[in-house]
Write a protein that holds these residues in place. Structure first.
Motif, PDB file in Angstrom:
ATOM      1  N   PRO A 139       0.807  -1.375  -0.010  1.00 43.05           N
ATOM      2  CA  PRO A 139      -0.077  -0.086   0.073  1.00 43.05           C
ATOM      3  C   PRO A 139       1.076   1.143   0.211  1.00 43.05           C
ATOM      4  O   PRO A 139       1.855   1.196   0.765  1.00 43.05           O
ATOM      5  CB  PRO A 139      -0.555   0.146   1.220  1.00 43.05           C
ATOM      6  CG  PRO A 139      -0.801  -1.427   1.706  1.00 43.05           C
ATOM      7  CD  PRO A 139       0.709  -2.058   1.111  1.00 43.05           C
ATOM      8  N   THR A 140       0.594   2.182  -0.553  1.00 45.61           N
ATOM      9  CA  THR A 140       1.339   3.435  -0.749  1.00 45.61           C
ATOM     10  C   THR A 140       0.343   4.695  -0.356  1.00 45.61           C
ATOM     11  O   THR A 140      -0.657   4.707  -0.436  1.00 45.61           O
ATOM     12  CB  THR A 140       1.756   3.631  -2.345  1.00 45.61           C
ATOM     13  OG1 THR A 140       0.727   3.942  -2.996  1.00 45.61           O
ATOM     14  CG2 THR A 140       2.623   2.716  -2.540  1.00 45.61           C
ATOM     15  N   LEU A 141       1.262   5.658   0.149  1.00 43.27           N
ATOM     16  CA  LEU A 141       0.701   6.950   0.387  1.00 43.27           C
ATOM     17  C   LEU A 141       1.596   7.987   0.195  1.00 43.27           C
ATOM     18  O   LEU A 141       2.715   8.185   0.234  1.00 43.27           O
ATOM     19  CB  LEU A 141       0.425   6.881   1.965  1.00 43.27           C
ATOM     20  CG  LEU A 141      -0.035   8.251   2.742  1.00 43.27           C
ATOM     21  CD1 LEU A 141      -1.234   8.572   2.191  1.00 43.27           C
ATOM     22  CD2 LEU A 141       0.008   8.185   4.339  1.00 43.27           C
ATOM     23  N   ILE A 172      -1.020   6.896   8.689  1.00 42.19           N
ATOM     24  CA  ILE A 172      -0.671   5.339   8.021  1.00 42.19           C
ATOM     25  C   ILE A 172      -1.413   4.604   9.100  1.00 42.19           C
ATOM     26  O   ILE A 172      -1.121   4.329  10.415  1.00 42.19           O
ATOM     27  CB  ILE A 172       0.899   4.910   8.009  1.00 42.19           C
ATOM     28  CG1 ILE A 172       1.572   6.177   7.462  1.00 42.19           C
ATOM     29  CG2 ILE A 172       1.031   3.712   7.732  1.00 42.19           C
ATOM     30  CD1 ILE A 172       2.974   5.893   7.438  1.00 42.19           C
ATOM     31  N   ASN A 173      -2.318   3.500   8.302  1.00 40.83           N
ATOM     32  CA  ASN A 173      -3.177   2.658   9.288  1.00 40.83           C
ATOM     33  C   ASN A 173      -2.711   1.298   9.077  1.00 40.83           C
ATOM     34  O   ASN A 173      -1.949   0.736   8.229  1.00 40.83           O
ATOM     35  CB  ASN A 173      -4.457   2.847   8.653  1.00 40.83           C
ATOM     36  CG  ASN A 173      -5.278   4.003   8.747  1.00 40.83           C
ATOM     37  OD1 ASN A 173      -5.302   4.570   9.865  1.00 40.83           O
ATOM     38  ND2 ASN A 173      -5.609   4.538   7.714  1.00 40.83           N
ATOM     39  N   CYS A 174      -3.206   0.396  10.202  1.00 40.92           N
ATOM     40  CA  CYS A 174      -2.852  -0.923  10.315  1.00 40.92           C
ATOM     41  C   CYS A 174      -3.873  -1.870  10.989  1.00 40.92           C
ATOM     42  O   CYS A 174      -4.315  -1.185  11.948  1.00 40.92           O
ATOM     43  CB  CYS A 174      -1.474  -1.015  11.004  1.00 40.92           C
ATOM     44  SG  CYS A 174      -0.803  -2.682  11.352  1.00 40.92           S
ATOM     45  N   GLY A 194       3.305  -3.435   5.680  1.00 39.00           N
ATOM     46  CA  GLY A 194       3.967  -2.323   5.405  1.00 39.00           C
ATOM     47  C   GLY A 194       3.258  -1.389   4.663  1.00 39.00           C
ATOM     48  O   GLY A 194       2.427  -1.788   3.583  1.00 39.00           O
ATOM     49  N   THR A 195       3.619  -0.196   4.409  1.00 43.16           N
ATOM     50  CA  THR A 195       2.932   0.968   3.787  1.00 43.16           C
ATOM     51  C   THR A 195       4.249   1.774   3.157  1.00 43.16           C
ATOM     52  O   THR A 195       4.894   2.272   4.097  1.00 43.16           O
ATOM     53  CB  THR A 195       1.868   2.011   4.637  1.00 43.16           C
ATOM     54  OG1 THR A 195       0.865   1.121   5.002  1.00 43.16           O
ATOM     55  CG2 THR A 195       1.409   2.912   3.472  1.00 43.16           C
ATOM     56  N   LEU A 196       4.195   2.099   1.867  1.00 42.83           N
ATOM     57  CA  LEU A 196       5.240   2.923   1.427  1.00 42.83           C
ATOM     58  C   LEU A 196       4.705   4.612   1.627  1.00 42.83           C
ATOM     59  O   LEU A 196       3.640   4.745   0.745  1.00 42.83           O
ATOM     60  CB  LEU A 196       5.540   2.588   0.026  1.00 42.83           C
ATOM     61  CG  LEU A 196       6.474   3.249  -0.670  1.00 42.83           C
ATOM     62  CD1 LEU A 196       7.848   3.557  -0.164  1.00 42.83           C
ATOM     63  CD2 LEU A 196       6.928   3.134  -2.134  1.00 42.83           C
ATOM     64  N   LEU A 197       5.389   5.277   2.404  1.00 43.80           N
ATOM     65  CA  LEU A 197       5.016   6.688   2.276  1.00 43.80           C
ATOM     66  C   LEU A 197       6.114   7.515   1.558  1.00 43.80           C
ATOM     67  O   LEU A 197       7.418   7.313   1.696  1.00 43.80           O
ATOM     68  CB  LEU A 197       5.288   7.276   3.725  1.00 43.80           C
ATOM     69  CG  LEU A 197       5.295   8.760   4.030  1.00 43.80           C
ATOM     70  CD1 LEU A 197       3.788   9.020   3.746  1.00 43.80           C
ATOM     71  CD2 LEU A 197       5.232   9.014   5.383  1.00 43.80           C
ATOM     72  N   THR A 198       5.386   8.331   0.387  1.00 39.97           N
ATOM     73  CA  THR A 198       6.205   9.036  -0.344  1.00 39.97           C
ATOM     74  C   THR A 198       5.921  10.644  -0.031  1.00 39.97           C
ATOM     75  O   THR A 198       4.864  10.878   0.123  1.00 39.97           O
ATOM     76  CB  THR A 198       6.167   8.988  -1.736  1.00 39.97           C
ATOM     77  OG1 THR A 198       6.407   7.286  -1.885  1.00 39.97           O
ATOM     78  CG2 THR A 198       6.969   9.632  -2.637  1.00 39.97           C
ATOM     79  N   PRO A 216      10.419  15.146   3.727  1.00 35.12           N
ATOM     80  CA  PRO A 216      11.211  14.142   2.788  1.00 35.12           C
ATOM     81  C   PRO A 216      11.904  13.161   3.490  1.00 35.12           C
ATOM     82  O   PRO A 216      11.764  12.314   2.877  1.00 35.12           O
ATOM     83  CB  PRO A 216      12.205  15.179   1.963  1.00 35.12           C
ATOM     84  CG  PRO A 216      11.300  16.662   1.938  1.00 35.12           C
ATOM     85  CD  PRO A 216      10.907  16.563   3.190  1.00 35.12           C
ATOM     86  N   GLY A 217      12.351  13.403   4.705  1.00 38.53           N
ATOM     87  CA  GLY A 217      13.102  12.399   5.218  1.00 38.53           C
ATOM     88  C   GLY A 217      12.363  11.358   6.016  1.00 38.53           C
ATOM     89  O   GLY A 217      12.709  10.358   6.345  1.00 38.53           O
ATOM     90  N   ASP A 218      11.024  11.687   5.837  1.00 37.24           N
ATOM     91  CA  ASP A 218      10.012  10.575   6.455  1.00 37.24           C
ATOM     92  C   ASP A 218       9.673   9.606   5.365  1.00 37.24           C
ATOM     93  O   ASP A 218       9.077   8.591   5.714  1.00 37.24           O
ATOM     94  CB  ASP A 218       8.715  11.166   6.908  1.00 37.24           C
ATOM     95  CG  ASP A 218       9.070  12.308   7.969  1.00 37.24           C
ATOM     96  OD1 ASP A 218       8.228  13.277   8.220  1.00 37.24           O
ATOM     97  OD2 ASP A 218       9.882  11.814   8.796  1.00 37.24           O
ATOM     98  N   SER A 219      10.040   9.814   4.118  1.00 41.76           N
ATOM     99  CA  SER A 219       9.837   8.773   3.155  1.00 41.76           C
ATOM    100  C   SER A 219      10.646   7.436   3.243  1.00 41.76           C
ATOM    101  O   SER A 219      11.793   7.466   3.504  1.00 41.76           O
ATOM    102  CB  SER A 219      10.318   9.292   1.709  1.00 41.76           C
ATOM    103  OG  SER A 219       9.759  10.775   1.434  1.00 41.76           O
ATOM    104  N   ALA A 220       9.605   6.389   3.199  1.00 38.22           N
ATOM    105  CA  ALA A 220      10.094   5.217   3.989  1.00 38.22           C
ATOM    106  C   ALA A 220       9.078   4.110   3.657  1.00 38.22           C
ATOM    107  O   ALA A 220       7.637   4.697   3.406  1.00 38.22           O
ATOM    108  CB  ALA A 220      10.631   5.036   5.396  1.00 38.22           C
TER     109      ALA A 220
END
Lengths: 116, 117
Positions: free
Chosen positions: A9-11, A21-23, A109-113, A82-86
């Motif tokens: 999943p991406t955000l 971000i949810n889980c 896992g969720t990909l945060l961009t 931007p440093g939170d991208s992960a």
């Protein structure tokens, strides 16, 4: 069970916005939860944890909310940078019989961009 | 001030050639874990040590072995690597005393990226 699947999943958010971000977790008996951040090519990095006797915990720019009724966990990141991208993983500490008592089980896992 | 150290960071091996990955910790934690993580997937626990007690996961192939000669070091041995074993291998530690303490954080190393040719 273990997380499977090739598509995360991406955000995608704009720099400065708040991220959520949810889980969903599986075991109502789980009593400890952790959020990890994993940057590309690195190991998971501890962000924040919460015990089941709490419903909210705050850290620096991060807040974790726990809703035991619906077995839902969320991670809120304020003023996303931007440093939170992960990739962000939630993990629950599940009790099991035999061997060691507890096993840390990761969500998908969720990909945060974060877009500048 | 690295707490969980993994060497090497990148490892290339040939199909069927034994390989050993290394992990060390400066936290003096009782428990050390090995995880396998494939691309875009969550880490999957292979096994762990509670002090000297080895705990294997039921679905970990026999091809994967581990050694813990002392508190600080733990090794992952892959006896005959196959192409499907190419992955990131993560070492983690936690303080948990034997048997209890459900609320204990695991700290991860940077991982070793294994390539099998």
């Amino acid at each position: 069970g273990e997380s499977v699947g090739l598509h995360l999943p991406t955000l995608s958010v704009q720099e400065g916005d708040n991220s959520i971000i949810n889980c969903a977790y599986s075991n109502s008996a789980s009593d400890y939860f952790i959020w990890y951040k994993q940057e590309s090519g690195k190991g998971p990095q501890f962000i924040i944890d919460i015990r089941s006797n709490m419903d909210k915990r705050q850290g620096q720019r991060v807040t974790v909310l726990l809703n035991k009724t619906v077995k839902h966990l969320s991670l809120q990141i304020a003023a996303t940078q931007p440093g939170d991208s992960a990739v962000y993983f939630c993990a629950e500490n599940k009790f099991r019989s035999g061997g060691s008592n507890y096993k840390l089980t990761f969500g998908k896992g969720t990909l945060l961009t974060v877009n500048p | 001030d690295a707490m969980v150290i993994q060497n090497p960071r990148y490892q290339v091996t040939q199909f069927g050639k034994p390989v050993t990955l290394s992990c060390s910790q400066t936290l003096n934690h009782n428990v050390m874990y090995w995880y396998q993580q494939k691309s875009s997937q969550a880490p999957k626990l292979l096994f762990h040590y509670y002090d000297k007690d080895f705990n294997n996961e039921a679905d970990t192939p026999d091809n994967f072995q581990s050694r813990r000669p002392n508190t600080s070091f733990c090794f992952l041995d892959i006896r005959s690597p196959g192409l499907g074993d190419a992955a990131m291998y993560l070492c983690a530690t936690s303080r948990v005393p034997f048997g209890l303490a459900s609320t204990d954080t695991q700290y991860f190393g940077p991982g070793t990226r294994l390539t099998v040719l």
